[in-house]
Design an enzyme around this catalytic site. Structure first.
Site, short mmCIF file in Angstrom:
data_model
loop_
_atom_site.label_atom_id
_atom_site.label_comp_id
_atom_site.label_asym_id
_atom_site.label_seq_id
_atom_site.Cartn_x
_atom_site.Cartn_y
_atom_site.Cartn_z
N LYS A 170 133.45 53.83 127.56
CA LYS A 170 132.55 53.44 126.47
C LYS A 170 133.02 54.12 125.19
O LYS A 170 132.91 55.34 125.06
CB LYS A 170 131.11 53.84 126.77
CG LYS A 170 130.16 53.44 125.63
CD LYS A 170 128.86 54.20 125.66
CE LYS A 170 128.04 53.88 124.42
NZ LYS A 170 128.69 54.38 123.17
N GLY A 221 133.64 65.05 122.16
CA GLY A 221 132.67 64.87 121.08
C GLY A 221 131.98 66.18 120.74
O GLY A 221 132.52 67.27 120.97
N THR A 225 125.99 66.72 121.98
CA THR A 225 126.05 65.60 122.91
C THR A 225 126.63 66.04 124.25
O THR A 225 126.21 65.56 125.32
CB THR A 225 126.88 64.45 122.32
OG1 THR A 225 126.32 64.08 121.06
CG2 THR A 225 126.88 63.25 123.23
N GLU A 243 135.55 68.10 126.25
CA GLU A 243 136.29 68.67 125.12
C GLU A 243 135.39 68.54 123.91
O GLU A 243 135.21 67.45 123.38
CB GLU A 243 137.63 67.94 124.93
CG GLU A 243 138.62 68.72 124.06
CD GLU A 243 138.49 68.41 122.58
OE1 GLU A 243 137.75 69.15 121.89
OE2 GLU A 243 139.12 67.45 122.13
N CYS A 277 138.92 67.83 116.20
CA CYS A 277 138.26 68.97 116.84
C CYS A 277 139.09 70.24 116.69
O CYS A 277 138.55 71.32 116.45
CB CYS A 277 138.02 68.68 118.32
SG CYS A 277 136.76 67.43 118.63
N GLU A 374 130.69 73.71 112.28
CA GLU A 374 131.85 72.83 112.21
C GLU A 374 131.57 71.72 111.19
O GLU A 374 130.68 70.90 111.38
CB GLU A 374 132.14 72.21 113.58
CG GLU A 374 133.35 71.28 113.56
CD GLU A 374 133.59 70.59 114.89
OE1 GLU A 374 134.76 70.28 115.18
OE2 GLU A 374 132.61 70.36 115.63
#
Length: 468
Positions: A170, A221, A225, A243, A277, A374
């Site tokens: 997805k 992500g 989440t 990750e 990231c 972040e």
């Protein structure tokens, strides 16, 4: 305008409802994403489960050949995919943009195809022989983000199918179209049901985490989440690879040459407009070099063209969506109110698109949001320090632990200090470099498990010991 379809069990799946996918540089509609349902997810999982026994039973050489065939398809159609990435994500075609992303897709697919997990002999003596075998898990659920949509899909899907698993993926609702096309290319060389793609609202991701027919979730992500994914997976005790976000610190030692390291620092922070990231998110610079290094970074920032990724000469594109644009703007304004000095940028224009200029902010301290959180955008706080031991402690005093870097003219000292950083990857005189043969993952809140190389491949298997 194209209305895209999902792919389930080797068949296109239409939906009654669709959602527009916008070009973040212009606001124009790129295509329409199918809005899948829980019933579509159930069908995709059922198709993947049905395909699993046959795919897992294929000889290893056949699965390797299939992955190489996927790499050939990516080479053939990489320009089509690159343009689609640029249209829906915003990054430029050239430089470190979508053609670079597609090159990474080919390289990672080929490198992963070449890996093998041979049985290991633990013991072979008069007491008996003990072997360790690795077996595929079953159905892998992949949930991917919007910053490197096709490359991260490759990172999830290729090791899964290489080890004999089947996949339901997805993609992010912001960048679903390139992933749909990617899975169509894969499906053309794989048995039906080995790869399946569903698209739709974020609630489908939550349903995947909970789904009893999915044996592992791999998610890239945000930390917030990631926590929800982990909670959703708890009931069925799924395997997880997460990750998650990073707030990577770079530390410039007093013996560094500002002019020599400026380019590396700049692209370590601003690759993909900072939407990576493992990009550098905060930079600690010794007092003796602070002002000179800021001048070098500002000069680079002012010389880098930002614009529509389809236009020739563009080096950086817009932020990928309005949500991220608003977050970056909010963090800069908070930094300004906290006494931060805006050395360049800090004032987005009024034109179309989610463009935020490259922004360098100095005179901030730990404890301000732009340093502690972040930002995931084209903004870099540059923080002064005077004591190396103290700054290592400050860099580590953060819940993130993805990457970090030391910048120095003494590589041996850089290596020693890099090992004191609490992060999954530590670089010396570079930041953000990754390779398909080198494990990559975070510590603390930045993730669980690793990707890439043999260690990453093992994440898609279970261990069985055989006593003879």
């Amino acid at each position: 305008m194209s209305e895209y379809t999902m792919l389930i069990g080797g068949q296109s799946r239409s939906t009654a409802d669709h959602r527009d996918v916008e070009n973040p540089a212009t606001g124009e509609i790129v295509g329409r994403m199918p809005m899948g349902s829980r019933a579509d997810l159930d069908d995709a999982v059922a198709a993947a489960r049905a395909a699993f026994p046959g795919w897992a039973a294929r000889p290893d050489a056949e699965r390797q050949a299939a992955c190489n065939a996927i790499a050939e398809a990516l080479v053939r159609d990489q320009e089509e995919l690159a343009r689609l990435i640029t249209q829906e994500q915003g990054k430029p075609l050239d430089g470190l943009g979508s053609r670079f992303e597609m090159g990474g897709c080919v390289g990672w697919t080929q490198a992963t195809a070449a890996l093998t997990l041979e049985p290991e002999v633990i013991q072979d003596n008069e007491a008996g022989r003990i072997e360790l075998h690795r077996k595929p898990l079953g159905v892998v659920g992949s949930i991917t983000p919007w910053n490197w949509p096709v490359l991260i899909a490759i990172w999830h899907v290729i090791p899964a199918i290489r080890t004999g698993n089947t996949v339901v993926i997805k993609p992010s609702p912001f960048t679903p179209l390139s992933t749909i096309r990617l899975i169509e290319l894969m499906d053309a060389v794989l048995p039906p049901g080995v790869v399946n793609v569903i698209t739709g609202p974020d609630s489908l991701g939550a349903a995947m985490s909970e789904h009893p027919g999915i044996d592992k979730i791999v998610f890239t992500g945000s930390i917030a989440t990631g926590r929800k994914v982990m909670a959703g997976a708890a009931e069925t005790l799924k395997r997880l690879t997460l990750e998650l976000g990073g707030n990577d610190a770079g530390i410039v030692l007093p013996d560094a040459d500002p002019k020599a390291i400026a380019q590396g620092l700049f692209w370590g922070a601003f690759i993909n407009t900072g939407q990576t990231c493992g990009a550098m998110k905060r930079l600690y610079v010794h007092d003796s070099l602070h002002d000179r290094l800021c001048d070098e970074l500002v000069a680079l920032a002012q010389a880098i063209p930002m614009g529509n990724g389809l236009s020739e000469g563009t080096a950086l594109g817009p932020l990928s969506n309005r949500m991220q644009f608003d977050r970056v703007r909010d963090l800069v304004e908070d930094a300004r109110a906290a006494g931060g000095r805006i050395l360049c940028g800090g004032a987005p224009g009024n034109g179309p698109g989610h463009f935020y200029p490259i922004t360098i902010v100095s005179e901030l301290r730990d404890g301000t949001r732009l340093v502690d959180e972040e930002q995931f955008g084209p903004v870099l706080p540059v923080i002064r320090y005077s004591d190396v031991d103290e700054v290592i402690a400050r860099a580590n005093d953060n819940p993130h632990g993805l990457g970090g870097s030391i910048w120095t003219s003494d590589p041996a000292r850089g290596r020693d200090l890099a090992q004191r950083l609490e992060c999954g990857t530590a670089w010396v005189n570079k930041h953000g470099a990754i390779q398909p043969n080198v494990p990559f993952g975070g510590v603390k809140s930045s993730g669980i498990g690793v990707e890439f190389g043999l260690e990453g491949l093992k994440e898609y298997t279970s261990v069985q010991t055989v006593w003879l």
